[in-house]
Motif scaffolding. Structure first.
Motif, PDB file in Angstrom:
ATOM      1  N   ALA A  59      -4.072  54.173 -53.510  1.00  0.00           N
ATOM      2  CA  ALA A  59      -3.181  55.106 -52.962  1.00  0.00           C
ATOM      3  C   ALA A  59      -3.542  56.341 -53.713  1.00  0.00           C
ATOM      4  CB  ALA A  59      -1.740  54.680 -53.194  1.00  0.00           C
ATOM      5  N   ASP A  60      -3.153  57.428 -53.006  1.00  0.00           N
ATOM      6  CA  ASP A  60      -3.245  58.820 -53.431  1.00  0.00           C
ATOM      7  C   ASP A  60      -2.319  58.989 -54.385  1.00  0.00           C
ATOM      8  OD1 ASP A  60      -2.486  62.165 -52.845  1.00  0.00           O
ATOM      9  OD2 ASP A  60      -4.431  61.545 -53.307  1.00  0.00           O
ATOM     10  N   ARG A  61      -2.466  59.464 -55.804  1.00  0.00           N
ATOM     11  CA  ARG A  61      -1.728  59.905 -56.732  1.00  0.00           C
ATOM     12  C   ARG A  61      -0.535  60.885 -56.452  1.00  0.00           C
ATOM     13  NH1 ARG A  61      -0.483  63.021 -61.022  1.00  0.00           N
ATOM     14  NH2 ARG A  61      -1.879  64.571 -60.360  1.00  0.00           N
ATOM     15  N   GLY A  62      -1.009  61.902 -55.778  1.00  0.00           N
ATOM     16  CA  GLY A  62      -0.040  62.937 -55.141  1.00  0.00           C
ATOM     17  C   GLY A  62       1.163  62.615 -54.310  1.00  0.00           C
ATOM     18  N   GLN A  63       0.505  61.668 -53.469  1.00  0.00           N
ATOM     19  CA  GLN A  63       1.378  61.073 -52.273  1.00  0.00           C
ATOM     20  C   GLN A  63       2.352  60.140 -52.735  1.00  0.00           C
ATOM     21  OE1 GLN A  63      -1.176  59.859 -49.303  1.00  0.00           O
ATOM     22  NE2 GLN A  63      -1.281  61.784 -48.143  1.00  0.00           N
ATOM     23  N   THR A  64       2.009  59.313 -53.853  1.00  0.00           N
ATOM     24  CA  THR A  64       2.791  58.240 -54.485  1.00  0.00           C
ATOM     25  C   THR A  64       3.702  59.023 -55.339  1.00  0.00           C
ATOM     26  OG1 THR A  64       0.880  56.917 -54.630  1.00  0.00           O
ATOM     27  CG2 THR A  64       2.584  56.277 -55.921  1.00  0.00           C
ATOM     28  N   SER A  66       4.883  62.056 -55.124  1.00  0.00           N
ATOM     29  CA  SER A  66       5.924  62.728 -53.842  1.00  0.00           C
ATOM     30  C   SER A  66       6.669  61.455 -53.413  1.00  0.00           C
ATOM     31  CB  SER A  66       5.272  63.317 -52.789  1.00  0.00           C
ATOM     32  OG  SER A  66       5.902  63.786 -51.959  1.00  0.00           O
ATOM     33  N   SER A  67       6.226  60.332 -53.029  1.00  0.00           N
ATOM     34  CA  SER A  67       7.079  59.574 -52.444  1.00  0.00           C
ATOM     35  C   SER A  67       8.094  59.079 -53.395  1.00  0.00           C
ATOM     36  CB  SER A  67       6.317  58.202 -52.030  1.00  0.00           C
ATOM     37  OG  SER A  67       7.102  57.134 -51.958  1.00  0.00           O
ATOM     38  N   LYS A  70      11.078  61.642 -53.858  1.00  0.00           N
ATOM     39  CA  LYS A  70      11.916  61.612 -52.654  1.00  0.00           C
ATOM     40  C   LYS A  70      12.852  60.142 -52.883  1.00  0.00           C
ATOM     41  CE  LYS A  70       9.045  63.696 -49.273  1.00  0.00           C
ATOM     42  NZ  LYS A  70       8.066  63.546 -48.109  1.00  0.00           N
TER      43      LYS A  70
END
Length: 82
Positions: A59-64, A66-67, A70
């Protein structure tokens, strides 16, 4: 037809306390995840576990991150609403 909540139900307080305890546990887990992801080096790989499975996916570190933030916000708001 309107639904009525019985505030005199003794089980209501017990369920509420159990829910608060569960939310606090989930909040602590999310805080740890956010801290760990925030302190990773940029070139480190991150894997996310598929729900109800033992399979991990890259997975992408930034997206993870951010998730996780949230989810932490949602859990915190839910705890405040109780």
């Amino acid at each position: 037809m309107s639904s009525k909540v019985d505030n005199n139900d003794p089980n209501l307080d017990g369920r509420s306390a159990e829910r608060k305890e569960e939310l606090n546990k989930q909040i602590k887990e999310q805080k740890v995840a956010v801290d760990e992801l925030s302190n990773l080096k940029k070139d480190r790989k991150v894997y996310v576990q598929q729900r109800n499975s033992n399979i991990l996916f890259l997975a992408d570190r930034g997206q993870t991150l951010s998730s996780c933030k949230k989810k932490l916000d949602i859990l915190t708001k839910e705890l405040q609403d109780i």
